[in-house]
Design a protein around this motif. Sequence first.
Motif, PDB file in Angstrom:
ATOM      1  N   MET A   2     -21.299 -19.699 -35.736  1.00  0.00           N
ATOM      2  CA  MET A   2     -20.710 -20.654 -34.825  1.00  0.00           C
ATOM      3  C   MET A   2     -21.111 -20.353 -33.384  1.00  0.00           C
ATOM      4  O   MET A   2     -21.377 -21.245 -32.626  1.00  0.00           O
ATOM      5  N   LYS A   3     -21.154 -19.053 -33.029  1.00  0.00           N
ATOM      6  CA  LYS A   3     -21.549 -18.693 -31.670  1.00  0.00           C
ATOM      7  C   LYS A   3     -22.982 -19.108 -31.414  1.00  0.00           C
ATOM      8  O   LYS A   3     -23.319 -19.570 -30.327  1.00  0.00           O
ATOM      9  N   PHE A   4     -23.866 -18.952 -32.435  1.00  0.00           N
ATOM     10  CA  PHE A   4     -25.265 -19.364 -32.304  1.00  0.00           C
ATOM     11  C   PHE A   4     -25.344 -20.860 -32.061  1.00  0.00           C
ATOM     12  O   PHE A   4     -26.113 -21.319 -31.226  1.00  0.00           O
ATOM     13  N   THR A   5     -24.546 -21.640 -32.786  1.00  0.00           N
ATOM     14  CA  THR A   5     -24.551 -23.087 -32.644  1.00  0.00           C
ATOM     15  C   THR A   5     -24.138 -23.492 -31.241  1.00  0.00           C
ATOM     16  O   THR A   5     -24.795 -24.322 -30.613  1.00  0.00           O
ATOM     17  N   LEU A   6     -23.060 -22.912 -30.739  1.00  0.00           N
ATOM     18  CA  LEU A   6     -22.599 -23.247 -29.399  1.00  0.00           C
ATOM     19  C   LEU A   6     -23.619 -22.842 -28.351  1.00  0.00           C
ATOM     20  O   LEU A   6     -23.877 -23.577 -27.394  1.00  0.00           O
ATOM     21  N   ALA A   7     -24.238 -21.680 -28.518  1.00  0.00           N
ATOM     22  CA  ALA A   7     -25.257 -21.226 -27.561  1.00  0.00           C
ATOM     23  C   ALA A   7     -26.466 -22.148 -27.591  1.00  0.00           C
ATOM     24  O   ALA A   7     -27.021 -22.499 -26.545  1.00  0.00           O
ATOM     25  N   ALA A   8     -26.886 -22.566 -28.782  1.00  0.00           N
ATOM     26  CA  ALA A   8     -28.036 -23.461 -28.899  1.00  0.00           C
ATOM     27  C   ALA A   8     -27.736 -24.820 -28.274  1.00  0.00           C
ATOM     28  O   ALA A   8     -28.574 -25.385 -27.566  1.00  0.00           O
ATOM     29  N   LEU A   9     -26.538 -25.348 -28.502  1.00  0.00           N
ATOM     30  CA  LEU A   9     -26.167 -26.621 -27.912  1.00  0.00           C
ATOM     31  C   LEU A   9     -26.062 -26.524 -26.396  1.00  0.00           C
ATOM     32  O   LEU A   9     -26.469 -27.435 -25.677  1.00  0.00           O
ATOM     33  N   ALA A  10     -25.532 -25.413 -25.893  1.00  0.00           N
ATOM     34  CA  ALA A  10     -25.443 -25.215 -24.443  1.00  0.00           C
ATOM     35  C   ALA A  10     -26.838 -25.134 -23.826  1.00  0.00           C
ATOM     36  O   ALA A  10     -27.096 -25.710 -22.764  1.00  0.00           O
ATOM     37  N   ALA A  11     -27.757 -24.434 -24.485  1.00  0.00           N
ATOM     38  CA  ALA A  11     -29.129 -24.329 -23.978  1.00  0.00           C
ATOM     39  C   ALA A  11     -29.811 -25.698 -23.986  1.00  0.00           C
ATOM     40  O   ALA A  11     -30.517 -26.047 -23.041  1.00  0.00           O
ATOM     41  N   LEU A  12     -29.575 -26.482 -25.032  1.00  0.00           N
ATOM     42  CA  LEU A  12     -30.157 -27.813 -25.103  1.00  0.00           C
ATOM     43  C   LEU A  12     -29.586 -28.711 -24.012  1.00  0.00           C
ATOM     44  O   LEU A  12     -30.314 -29.450 -23.359  1.00  0.00           O
ATOM     45  N   ALA A  13     -28.289 -28.642 -23.792  1.00  0.00           N
ATOM     46  CA  ALA A  13     -27.668 -29.445 -22.735  1.00  0.00           C
ATOM     47  C   ALA A  13     -28.215 -29.072 -21.361  1.00  0.00           C
ATOM     48  O   ALA A  13     -28.475 -29.934 -20.524  1.00  0.00           O
ATOM     49  N   ALA A  14     -28.415 -27.777 -21.124  1.00  0.00           N
ATOM     50  CA  ALA A  14     -28.982 -27.328 -19.846  1.00  0.00           C
ATOM     51  C   ALA A  14     -30.407 -27.837 -19.687  1.00  0.00           C
ATOM     52  O   ALA A  14     -30.813 -28.267 -18.603  1.00  0.00           O
ATOM     53  N   ALA A  62     -45.570 -44.545 -34.194  1.00  0.00           N
ATOM     54  CA  ALA A  62     -45.407 -43.178 -33.694  1.00  0.00           C
ATOM     55  C   ALA A  62     -45.040 -42.300 -34.886  1.00  0.00           C
ATOM     56  O   ALA A  62     -44.216 -42.689 -35.718  1.00  0.00           O
ATOM     57  N   VAL A  63     -45.670 -41.146 -35.005  1.00  0.00           N
ATOM     58  CA  VAL A  63     -45.383 -40.202 -36.088  1.00  0.00           C
ATOM     59  C   VAL A  63     -45.132 -38.835 -35.477  1.00  0.00           C
ATOM     60  O   VAL A  63     -45.635 -38.521 -34.397  1.00  0.00           O
ATOM     61  N   GLY A  64     -44.343 -38.025 -36.183  1.00  0.00           N
ATOM     62  CA  GLY A  64     -44.077 -36.697 -35.658  1.00  0.00           C
ATOM     63  C   GLY A  64     -43.238 -35.861 -36.584  1.00  0.00           C
ATOM     64  O   GLY A  64     -42.983 -36.220 -37.738  1.00  0.00           O
ATOM     65  N   VAL A  65     -42.813 -34.732 -36.047  1.00  0.00           N
ATOM     66  CA  VAL A  65     -41.955 -33.793 -36.758  1.00  0.00           C
ATOM     67  C   VAL A  65     -40.762 -33.459 -35.869  1.00  0.00           C
ATOM     68  O   VAL A  65     -40.826 -33.598 -34.647  1.00  0.00           O
ATOM     69  N   GLY A  66     -39.704 -33.008 -36.510  1.00  0.00           N
ATOM     70  CA  GLY A  66     -38.512 -32.640 -35.766  1.00  0.00           C
ATOM     71  C   GLY A  66     -37.762 -31.528 -36.468  1.00  0.00           C
ATOM     72  O   GLY A  66     -38.069 -31.171 -37.607  1.00  0.00           O
ATOM     73  N   ALA A  67     -36.786 -30.997 -35.754  1.00  0.00           N
ATOM     74  CA  ALA A  67     -35.861 -30.005 -36.315  1.00  0.00           C
ATOM     75  C   ALA A  67     -34.465 -30.387 -35.840  1.00  0.00           C
ATOM     76  O   ALA A  67     -34.263 -30.726 -34.675  1.00  0.00           O
ATOM     77  N   ARG A  68     -33.511 -30.337 -36.760  1.00  0.00           N
ATOM     78  CA  ARG A  68     -32.148 -30.775 -36.480  1.00  0.00           C
ATOM     79  C   ARG A  68     -31.188 -29.631 -36.774  1.00  0.00           C
ATOM     80  O   ARG A  68     -31.188 -29.085 -37.873  1.00  0.00           O
ATOM     81  N   LEU A  69     -30.367 -29.292 -35.782  1.00  0.00           N
ATOM     82  CA  LEU A  69     -29.353 -28.256 -35.918  1.00  0.00           C
ATOM     83  C   LEU A  69     -28.007 -28.937 -36.058  1.00  0.00           C
ATOM     84  O   LEU A  69     -27.547 -29.621 -35.147  1.00  0.00           O
ATOM     85  N   ILE A  70     -27.392 -28.770 -37.232  1.00  0.00           N
ATOM     86  CA  ILE A  70     -26.060 -29.316 -37.469  1.00  0.00           C
ATOM     87  C   ILE A  70     -25.261 -28.235 -38.184  1.00  0.00           C
ATOM     88  O   ILE A  70     -25.701 -27.689 -39.194  1.00  0.00           O
ATOM     89  N   GLY A  71     -24.134 -27.879 -37.633  1.00  0.00           N
ATOM     90  CA  GLY A  71     -23.382 -26.743 -38.154  1.00  0.00           C
ATOM     91  C   GLY A  71     -24.186 -25.482 -37.947  1.00  0.00           C
ATOM     92  O   GLY A  71     -24.656 -25.201 -36.850  1.00  0.00           O
TER      93      GLY A  71
END
Length: 161
Positions: free
Chosen positions: A1-13, A116-125
């Motif tokens: 959970m801490k990793f998720t919050l840190a990743a979301l905070a970094a993305l928001a920044a 348009a074509v591409g790749v992505g990564a999704r962080l959920i939970g």
Amino acid sequence: MKFTLAALAALAATLAAAAPAMANTVTAEANIARAEGDWGGELAVGVPVVQDGGFSITPAVGLFFHDRDHPAYYHDDGSCFARSSGNEVSGGKCDDSGTKLFAKVEATYRLPMALAVGVGARLIGDNVRPYGTVSMPLLPRIDVKGNLGDHYVAAGLQARF
């Protein structure tokens, strides 16, 4: 959970820092999706941090709205009860609606006025899931978009502002 919050905070920044530089393009998506075994809808907003020719890298944040089951609780005569103790609990515990915050990043290449074509990564939970993405213009600044990956499929519209 801490990793998720840190990743979301970094993305928001990152989004906040990139917003002034890329203020001319913001993406908004509305999709019907199936993620982690649940059907629902997702809304996301992103800002490209790299745009060069047809290539772009776009981080985004969003919400996944879905119908969830609560195996620890059950309804009986309009009241909600805990399965473990049989005690009555607040009605919100038996509410079947769920919301999950997610973050994603996509790298895409767009041909002029075409696919348009591409790749992505999704962080959920606590899960990071890779996926492929494809979009095609429907109107000048609106695309039909689809994503397909491990435990994830989505289709909907993406608008660029």
